[in-house]
Design a protein around this motif. Structure first.
Motif, PDB file in Angstrom:
ATOM      1  N   LEU A 166       0.827  -1.205   0.000  1.00 46.60           N
ATOM      2  CA  LEU A 166       0.000   0.000   0.000  1.00 46.60           C
ATOM      3  C   LEU A 166       0.861   1.255   0.000  1.00 46.60           C
ATOM      4  N   LYS A 167       1.991   1.190   0.704  1.00 47.73           N
ATOM      5  CA  LYS A 167       2.911   2.328   0.725  1.00 47.73           C
ATOM      6  C   LYS A 167       3.334   2.682  -0.683  1.00 47.73           C
ATOM      7  N   LYS A 168       3.662   1.631  -1.460  1.00 51.52           N
ATOM      8  CA  LYS A 168       4.113   1.845  -2.826  1.00 51.52           C
ATOM      9  C   LYS A 168       3.017   2.534  -3.642  1.00 51.52           C
ATOM     10  N   TYR A 169       1.774   2.018  -3.495  1.00 49.68           N
ATOM     11  CA  TYR A 169       0.678   2.605  -4.260  1.00 49.68           C
ATOM     12  C   TYR A 169       0.430   4.045  -3.850  1.00 49.68           C
ATOM     13  N   LEU A 170       0.448   4.294  -2.535  1.00 55.68           N
ATOM     14  CA  LEU A 170       0.193   5.645  -2.052  1.00 55.68           C
ATOM     15  C   LEU A 170       1.273   6.592  -2.555  1.00 55.68           C
ATOM     16  N   PHE A 171       2.516   6.110  -2.535  1.00 55.05           N
ATOM     17  CA  PHE A 171       3.629   6.934  -2.995  1.00 55.05           C
ATOM     18  C   PHE A 171       3.449   7.285  -4.474  1.00 55.05           C
ATOM     19  N   LEU A 172       3.117   6.272  -5.273  1.00 57.95           N
ATOM     20  CA  LEU A 172       2.911   6.516  -6.708  1.00 57.95           C
ATOM     21  C   LEU A 172       1.750   7.481  -6.929  1.00 57.95           C
ATOM     22  N   PHE A 173       0.688   7.321  -6.140  1.00 59.06           N
ATOM     23  CA  PHE A 173      -0.450   8.236  -6.232  1.00 59.06           C
ATOM     24  C   PHE A 173      -0.018   9.672  -5.939  1.00 59.06           C
ATOM     25  N   LEU A 174       0.790   9.830  -4.891  1.00 59.62           N
ATOM     26  CA  LEU A 174       1.199  11.173  -4.492  1.00 59.62           C
ATOM     27  C   LEU A 174       2.128  11.811  -5.507  1.00 59.62           C
ATOM     28  N   VAL A 175       2.907  10.982  -6.207  1.00 61.73           N
ATOM     29  CA  VAL A 175       3.916  11.553  -7.099  1.00 61.73           C
ATOM     30  C   VAL A 175       3.356  11.811  -8.493  1.00 61.73           C
ATOM     31  N   ILE A 176       2.434  10.961  -8.965  1.00 62.11           N
ATOM     32  CA  ILE A 176       1.955  11.160 -10.339  1.00 62.11           C
ATOM     33  C   ILE A 176       0.516  11.712 -10.440  1.00 62.11           C
ATOM     34  N   PRO A 177      -0.523  10.955 -10.081  1.00 58.56           N
ATOM     35  CA  PRO A 177      -1.873  11.507 -10.329  1.00 58.56           C
ATOM     36  C   PRO A 177      -2.229  12.682  -9.432  1.00 58.56           C
ATOM     37  N   PHE A 178      -1.769  12.650  -8.189  1.00 58.74           N
ATOM     38  CA  PHE A 178      -2.177  13.686  -7.248  1.00 58.74           C
ATOM     39  C   PHE A 178      -1.752  15.101  -7.675  1.00 58.74           C
ATOM     40  N   PRO A 179      -0.482  15.297  -8.080  1.00 55.95           N
ATOM     41  CA  PRO A 179      -0.099  16.647  -8.516  1.00 55.95           C
ATOM     42  C   PRO A 179      -0.928  17.126  -9.711  1.00 55.95           C
ATOM     43  N   ILE A 180      -1.214  16.209 -10.643  1.00 61.23           N
ATOM     44  CA  ILE A 180      -2.012  16.614 -11.806  1.00 61.23           C
ATOM     45  C   ILE A 180      -3.423  17.009 -11.367  1.00 61.23           C
ATOM     46  N   PHE A 181      -4.002  16.154 -10.531  1.00 65.93           N
ATOM     47  CA  PHE A 181      -5.331  16.426  -9.976  1.00 65.93           C
ATOM     48  C   PHE A 181      -5.349  17.781  -9.266  1.00 65.93           C
ATOM     49  N   SER A 182      -4.340  18.039  -8.451  1.00 65.63           N
ATOM     50  CA  SER A 182      -4.301  19.292  -7.698  1.00 65.63           C
ATOM     51  C   SER A 182      -4.223  20.486  -8.641  1.00 65.63           C
ATOM     52  N   LEU A 183      -3.361  20.365  -9.654  1.00 66.71           N
ATOM     53  CA  LEU A 183      -3.208  21.483 -10.587  1.00 66.71           C
ATOM     54  C   LEU A 183      -4.532  21.810 -11.264  1.00 66.71           C
ATOM     55  N   VAL A 184      -5.231  20.734 -11.692  1.00 68.89           N
ATOM     56  CA  VAL A 184      -6.527  20.934 -12.344  1.00 68.89           C
ATOM     57  C   VAL A 184      -7.496  21.599 -11.378  1.00 68.89           C
ATOM     58  N   LEU A 185      -7.494  21.100 -10.150  1.00 71.30           N
ATOM     59  CA  LEU A 185      -8.385  21.645  -9.127  1.00 71.30           C
ATOM     60  C   LEU A 185      -8.082  23.121  -8.872  1.00 71.30           C
ATOM     61  N   PHE A 186      -6.786  23.456  -8.744  1.00 72.26           N
ATOM     62  CA  PHE A 186      -6.411  24.834  -8.426  1.00 72.26           C
ATOM     63  C   PHE A 186      -6.748  25.772  -9.575  1.00 72.26           C
ATOM     64  N   SER A 187      -6.485  25.334 -10.807  1.00 70.19           N
ATOM     65  CA  SER A 187      -6.679  26.280 -11.904  1.00 70.19           C
ATOM     66  C   SER A 187      -8.115  26.288 -12.426  1.00 70.19           C
ATOM     67  N   GLY A 188      -8.865  25.209 -12.173  1.00 70.36           N
ATOM     68  CA  GLY A 188     -10.275  25.202 -12.544  1.00 70.36           C
ATOM     69  C   GLY A 188     -10.499  25.253 -14.047  1.00 70.36           C
ATOM     70  N   GLY A 189     -11.725  25.679 -14.427  1.00 74.68           N
ATOM     71  CA  GLY A 189     -12.036  25.748 -15.847  1.00 74.68           C
ATOM     72  C   GLY A 189     -12.617  24.455 -16.386  1.00 74.68           C
ATOM     73  N   VAL A 190     -12.631  23.396 -15.562  1.00 73.69           N
ATOM     74  CA  VAL A 190     -13.274  22.146 -15.966  1.00 73.69           C
ATOM     75  C   VAL A 190     -14.193  21.654 -14.858  1.00 73.69           C
TER      76      VAL A 190
END
Lengths: 243, 347
Positions: B104-128
């Motif tokens: 689970l650590k591995k999955y959480l780490f991968l989540f934090l490093v790849i999808p999470f930053p993209i998700f956050s950027l989309v969330l912060f900038s909005g427009g979708v």
């Protein structure tokens, strides 16, 4: 018998220094060859050329029908058939003994974790350190580490095993446990090239002894002949010093 | 008696020691009590305006009133939940991380490093997804500090590793490219790089193309810090013995497998202090983005102190910012120490 290792007029230079001078050398299947000689004679370089840890500049090396040259694909194929044991063990310090033995099985041979652990435990049992499998290399004695290194090499199920002074870095009381493992391995029919100064080991298991000096093979004989009737003066001197 | 003896041997064992002890005590007496007075005892915590600060100490009302701006910059206040939401996920992930098993650590780490930053950027900038767009010009405060440093850290680390490996490569093109890259970025000041990224770079682009200023700044900082990271990692690579390369080759591992499984884990472990150093330096370099008009937390303080109603509040602002920076840097430093300790135990 067919030659599984075949070197034809192999030359190698380290810069200006001519380490291997026109070496012709062959090993047939299941044969055990001991290579000895003074330090700097090129014996380590010779066996490091056989799995291409060193590149030769002239001549040809054929291992199990495959020619060693710049062709990368060929090299990884050869390395997975040739196991090597080093003077300094070179275990991976950040991995447990078991992981040392399974890593290449999983990532090079694409085996499952279970399969590779099973095979690793078999070989660790064979070298009698299965009880240390979960420890890290730093927690083991030198003799145990070298036996683990032998198990790691065997886990790739090689056709040939190369030993580069496997007992030179060990305390005297640990030499025997490593040599015992090597004797067992020899009796099991493994093709072996061993660089060593352990003449007792040579007498016990070697089919042939090769004596090297200054980049040349000076003398090459059946084991009994080598010890009883050495011809070359250099060999005689070496034997008188070492025996 | 024992403690008296202790004091005597530790602080007064010779005339020079006694002199040093006394003069340092005097210095502490001169500086610390007035500072504590200013920060706590004489400070004003309650009130709404500058006029409430009459006690002569620090005017923390200033920080209180500007607090939201210092944290979020000019981000629209009704959209601030997006930032809180993303950082809540981040903090929760970090807290639960150590209670998870390896997988689970591995999955959480991968989540934090790849999808999470993209998700956050989309969330912060909005427009979708019905989120109103928020221009990056409105991003600011501690939020901007963290966005810049987290993204730069995530990207500069792998790039630095690749550059370090490239510099040691036998392939001349890769080798000289890496050397050139590292030496170029190490040789120019960050402030120049940021100025180029912010002001000059758009002039060089064909008209009509537009790369967001914040993105340009993050890329600039990433490349700049990657050059430093590369040299730190190279130090580690050099410290791994040649026998490790031999052994991994001998069991049939190629260049990438050897590096991923054998060489890098050992090399990176050796240079954890250097890596932490680079990350902390990166974090502390972020205020320089003011040269392109981005206002992170220090920039917001500079803005707030020029507000006509709050003139003269620079000291409070800087002390507060220093404190916030110190908290983050100290946390990074402790975290790197704890990783070092953990790795020492397994070896």
């Amino acid at each position: 018998m067919e030659n599984i290792i075949q070197l034809r007029s192999v030359n190698k230079w380290f810069g200006e220094f001519h380490v291997l001078k026109d070496i012709n050398f062959s090993v047939s299947e299941k044969e055990k060859v001991v290579i000895c000689g003074p330090s700097g004679s090129g014996k380590s370089t010779l066996i490091r050329c056989i799995n291409r840890l060193e590149e030769h500049q002239k001549g040809s090396i054929i291992v199990d029908g495959m020619t060693l040259d710049e062709n990368t694909k060929n090299i990884s194929a050869i390395r997975s058939e040739v196991g090597m044991v080093f003077q300094q063990f070179n275990l991976f310090p950040h991995l447990s003994i078991l992981e040392n033995c399974t890593l290449a099985q999983i990532w090079v041979k694409k085996k499952t974790k279970n399969e590779s652990e099973k095979l690793a435990m078999d070989y660790l049992r064979k070298v009698q350190i299965d009880d240390q499998a979960l420890k890290f290399p730093g927690q083991l004695s030198g003799g145990q580490q070298q036996r683990a290194a032998i198990a790691r090499a065997l886990c790739m199920e090689p056709k040939i095993m190369l030993f580069d002074e496997p007992t030179s870095a060990l305390d005297p009381e640990m030499i025997k446990e490593v040599l015992d493992v090597m004797v067992d391995l020899a009796k099991g029919g493994m093709t072996m090239c061993v660089v060593t100064h352990e003449m007792g080991f040579a007498k016990e298991v070697a089919d042939r002894v090769v004596f090297m000096d200054e980049g040349n093979i000076v003398e090459e004989k059946k084991t009994s002949d080598f010890f009883e009737n050495p011809e070359n003066e250099r060999t005689k001197l070496f034997l008188s010093q070492i025996l | 008696m024992r403690s008296l003896n202790f004091i005597k041997t530790r602080f007064f064992s010779s005339p020079i020691d006694a002199f040093l002890t006394l003069s340092i005590s005097y210095l502490i007496y001169l500086t610390i009590p007035p500072f504590i007075n200013w920060v706590l005892i004489d400070a004003t915590f309650y009130g709404e305006t500058k006029k409430d600060c009459i006690d002569g100490g620090a005017c923390w009302v200033f920080i209180k009133i500007w607090f939201t701006k210092l944290l979020y910059g000019l981000y629209p206040s009704e959209e601030i939940w997006r930032i809180n939401f993303a950082f809540a996920i981040l903090i929760i992930s970090i807290v639960i991380y150590k209670y998870l098993n390896q997988k689970l650590k591995k999955y959480l780490f991968l989540f934090l490093v790849i999808p999470f930053p993209i998700f956050s950027l989309v969330l912060f900038s909005g427009g979708v997804f019905g989120l109103s767009p928020v221009d990056t010009r409105e991003w600011g405060g501690l939020f901007l500090t963290l966005v810049i440093s987290i993204f730069a850290i995530i990207f500069c680390f792998p790039i630095g590793i690749l550059l370090a490996m490239g510099r040691r490569s036998n392939l001349p093109v890769i080798k000289y490219f890496s050397i050139g890259f590292i030496e170029f970025w190490r040789g120019v000041p960050l402030i120049t790089v940021l100025f180029m990224a912010g002001v000059m770079f758009p002039l060089l682009l064909p008209s009509g193309t537009n790369l967001d200023k914040l993105v340009r700044v993050i890329i600039a900082i990433t490349l700049f810090e990657a050059a430093y990271m590369a040299e730190v990692v190279r130090g580690g690579l050099q410290a791994v013995g040649r026998g490790q390369y031999d052994a991994s080759k001998a069991i049939g591992m190629g260049y990438w497998k050897s590096h991923i499984f054998i060489i890098l884990p050992q090399a990176l472990k050796l240079v954890i202090p250097g890596i932490a150093n680079t990350f902390i330096a990166l974090f502390k370099d972020t205020p320089l983005v003011f040269v392109v008009g981005l206002l992170e937390i220090l920039g917001m303080v500079n803005l707030a102190k020029t507000n006509p109603y709050w003139l003269g509040m620079a000291t409070e602002g800087y002390v507060f910012v220093a404190f916030v920076y110190w908290i983050f840097c100290f946390a990074m430093s402790r975290y790197s120490l704890s990783i070092e300790k953990k790795l020492k135990i397994t070896n």
